[in-house]
Scaffold this active site. Structure first.
Site, short mmCIF file in Angstrom:
data_model
loop_
_atom_site.label_atom_id
_atom_site.label_comp_id
_atom_site.label_asym_id
_atom_site.label_seq_id
_atom_site.Cartn_x
_atom_site.Cartn_y
_atom_site.Cartn_z
N ASP A 229 0.85 -1.20 0.00
CA ASP A 229 0.00 0.00 0.00
C ASP A 229 0.88 1.24 0.00
O ASP A 229 1.20 1.82 1.05
CB ASP A 229 -0.98 0.00 1.16
CG ASP A 229 -2.16 -0.93 0.92
OD1 ASP A 229 -2.17 -1.59 -0.14
OD2 ASP A 229 -3.06 -0.98 1.76
N TYR A 232 -1.81 5.01 -2.54
CA TYR A 232 -3.27 5.18 -2.44
C TYR A 232 -3.82 6.03 -3.58
O TYR A 232 -4.79 6.76 -3.43
CB TYR A 232 -3.67 5.76 -1.08
CG TYR A 232 -3.50 4.75 0.04
CD1 TYR A 232 -4.57 4.05 0.52
CD2 TYR A 232 -2.24 4.48 0.57
CE1 TYR A 232 -4.42 3.10 1.53
CE2 TYR A 232 -2.07 3.54 1.57
CZ TYR A 232 -3.17 2.86 2.05
OH TYR A 232 -3.01 1.91 3.05
N ASN A 285 -3.02 -4.37 -1.56
CA ASN A 285 -4.27 -4.33 -2.32
C ASN A 285 -4.49 -3.00 -3.04
O ASN A 285 -5.15 -2.95 -4.08
CB ASN A 285 -5.46 -4.62 -1.41
CG ASN A 285 -5.56 -3.67 -0.24
OD1 ASN A 285 -4.65 -3.62 0.60
ND2 ASN A 285 -6.65 -2.93 -0.13
N HIS A 377 -10.33 -6.24 8.36
CA HIS A 377 -9.60 -7.30 7.65
C HIS A 377 -9.39 -8.56 8.49
O HIS A 377 -8.47 -9.33 8.25
CB HIS A 377 -8.25 -6.79 7.14
CG HIS A 377 -8.33 -5.55 6.33
ND1 HIS A 377 -9.06 -5.47 5.17
CD2 HIS A 377 -7.79 -4.30 6.50
CE1 HIS A 377 -8.96 -4.23 4.66
NE2 HIS A 377 -8.21 -3.52 5.45
N VAL A 405 -3.74 -3.70 7.99
CA VAL A 405 -4.54 -3.20 9.10
C VAL A 405 -3.89 -1.91 9.60
O VAL A 405 -2.71 -1.90 9.96
CB VAL A 405 -4.62 -4.23 10.24
CG1 VAL A 405 -5.40 -3.65 11.42
CG2 VAL A 405 -5.29 -5.51 9.74
N HIS A 406 -4.67 -0.83 9.64
CA HIS A 406 -4.09 0.49 9.92
C HIS A 406 -3.92 0.74 11.42
O HIS A 406 -4.56 1.60 12.02
CB HIS A 406 -4.95 1.58 9.27
CG HIS A 406 -5.04 1.44 7.80
ND1 HIS A 406 -6.00 2.05 7.03
CD2 HIS A 406 -4.28 0.72 6.92
CE1 HIS A 406 -5.83 1.73 5.76
NE2 HIS A 406 -4.80 0.92 5.67
#
Length: 547
Positions: A229, A232, A285, A377, A405-406
């Protein structure tokens, strides 16, 4: 003469003992995995810490084009498989976006690097290759994109732990860069390691991102690992309109659009760091970026150089490399990974070739975590875990690095959702600063356990998540408390630093953006125990059958 030799030998023994004493004293202050497994810890979420999760605009001077003509920009360094080779990458010419784009000719500008151990003269020269990629949308009203000319040049025959200077570009048209520098990594060996390796994920290009990179840079890493990622760019329409949630704001677009100039902005912003510090990237993703002809991951695969060929991989999605006495394996979660897939067969071959006497540490990285207790997720990568975990465990992988996962989370040593002293430590660092919301809800909190059917992901092999069959959560899809495998979790932006001290001890530190440079958010010594955790040393029989 013998007196002085004996005296020097005695001094060396004293020095070694002092170092050992310092390490032991340090270890007493900082916990190690030998002290575990640890009781789970959750640091309460501070609502004031979301920070400025707003993308840098194209007017920000840090993302604007500052070169002229075909002068190089977006310069970066990445590694080959070992210390003696690196890749230099850059972009020349301007991108185009609109309805009538005309791709540049990649052969019109040379791909050349001059380099050496002295700033003047740069005595060596290497020539590479160039390419242009397009992001095309066959729908009325959507804008197409064509990149500048992207150059990749591999430098070979380098010395370990050595400072090199370089310029890149095309001297025939007076389009050479300024002089930059990088330092090669140490040679592989049980006592040879980079001092600091930065680990970050889910970066994007927000004001939070700038804080993350500022903190990371001040830690002076020798290598940066980006676990997916990147930009963005897919949170935007092709007209440049963005959103924190694409599907919420743009539910009716005929295809998931992107705004590709965000890649150029990111490359410009990151150049000050990655033109001197090698960066190794694996796809997430947000790099899927579907376009005409069902093409995906085109920007990701075009803009970065990967040691795929050098590590005998046929893909930019998975590859491996050595960083001193560490063997890194980068895996693809968004390409086939089942036991009959090429990636799995490659992984078997790569693991079987690892010489643990030369690279004692084995670190694996991919984007979505297998062990996360956050609602976001949750169990999304279960199909990948089911296929690959046993193989990685059998070869004694020490550490697993993930993003997606943020938030931040570190596991106890775990295998198959069971605490295991020989299992790897899984670390999620998807807290790099992107504009999507921070993950703050945990699956074990009342009302937060997702429906099993919601964990399906079309890009990751379908649906494999099931209820637990043993342990405190037997018969349930989620725990009703923080899982035993989760040692520490916190929702804050930040980055991690890995410092391998020797063949069995490594220090992991997580730094939060809101803290000073010296304040630690989480810290632990990860200790290998090869005496109680034997690993494979030979190629599996199935590899010979498939070769």
């Amino acid at each position: 003469m013998m007196f002085w030799l004996s005296f020097l030998f005695l001094l060396s023994i004293i020095a070694i003992n002092d170092v050992v004493a310092l390490v032991v004293a340090d270890a007493k202050r900082i916990p190690s995995t030998l002290d575990g497994p640890f009781d789970p810890v959750t640091v309460p979420y501070d609502v004031s810490l979301r920070g400025n999760a707003v993308d840098l605009p194209d007017t920000d001077p840090r993302v604007r084009r500052r070169v002229k003509g075909f002068e190089p920009e977006q310069i970066s360094v990445s590694l080959s498989v070992s210390y003696d080779s690196v890749w230099i990458s850059w972009v020349t010419g301007e991108f185009q976006i609109g309805n009538n784009i005309k791709p540049l000719n990649p052969n019109a500008v040379a791909s050349l690097v001059r380099y050496g151990r002295s700033r003047f003269p740069l005595t060596h020269e290497a020539i590479g290759y160039s390419l242009v990629y397009n992001q095309l949308y066959p729908f009325e009203g959507l804008k197409n994109y064509t990149s500048g000319i992207i150059h990749h040049v591999r430098l070979t025959g380098l010395k370990p732990s050595t400072l090199y200077y370089y310029r890149c570009g095309d001297p025939s048209i007076s389009a050479m860069s300024d002089i930059y520098h990088f330092r090669t990594l140490p040679t592989s060996g049980p006592r040879s390691y980079p001092k600091r390796i930065a680990v970050v994920g889910d970066l994007g290009l927000t004001y939070n991102t700038t804080d993350t990179i500022s903190h990371l840079t001040r830690n002076n890493p020798d290598l940066v690992i980006l676990v997916g990622d990147v930009t963005y760019a897919n949170l935007y329409l092709t007209n440049g309109t963005g959103s924190d949630c694409y599907d919420c704001s743009f539910p009716d677009t005929p295809i998931h659009e992107t705004y590709q100039p965000r890649w150029d902005y990111w490359g410009r912003f990151m150049q000050s760091l990655i033109s001197k510090t090698p960066i190794m990237v694996v796809e997430g993703n947000h790099e899927i970026e579907e376009q005409a002809g069902n093409q995906r991951f085109v920007a990701y695969s075009s803009r970065f150089a990967f040691p795929s060929k050098e590590s005998e991989s046929s893909s930019t999605f998975y590859y491996s490399f050595n960083a001193g006495g560490i063997h890194f394996i980068m895996l693809g979660a968004y390409i086939a990974y089942n036991k009959s897939a090429e990636q799995y067969k490659w992984l078997e071959r790569d693991l079987a070739k690892v010489d643990r006497s030369m690279t004692p540490w084995l670190v694996a990285a991919w984007h979505p975590p297998w062990y996360s207790s956050y609602k976001a997720h949750y169990k999304e990568a279960e199909c990948m875990r089911v296929e690959m975990e046993e193989l990685l465990y059998s070869y004694g992988v020490d550490i697993v690095l993930n993003g997606h996962v943020h938030a931040y989370e570190r596991s106890n040593r775990v295998y198959n959702f069971t605490l295991d002293p020989c299992g790897p430590v899984h670390i999620t660092v998807g807290d790099g600063g992107n504009r999507e919301k921070m993950a703050i809800e945990h699956a074990d909190e009342t009302g937060n356990c997702p429906e099993a059917s919601s964990t399906y992901d079309m890009y990751m092999g379908g649906f494999c998540a099931k209820n637990f069959t043993s342990g405190p959560a037997a018969g349930k899809f989620c725990w009703d408390r923080q899982p035993d495998y989760s040692a520490f979790r916190e929702s804050s932006f930040g980055h991690g630093i890995l410092e391998v001290k020797n063949e069995t001890w490594a220090l992991w530190t997580w730094y939060r953006n809101q803290d000073s440079n010296t304040k630690v958010g989480d810290q632990i010594y990860i200790v290998r125990q090869p005496d109680i955790c034997p690993v494979h040393h030979t190629l599996p029989k199935r590899w010979f059958a498939d070769s």
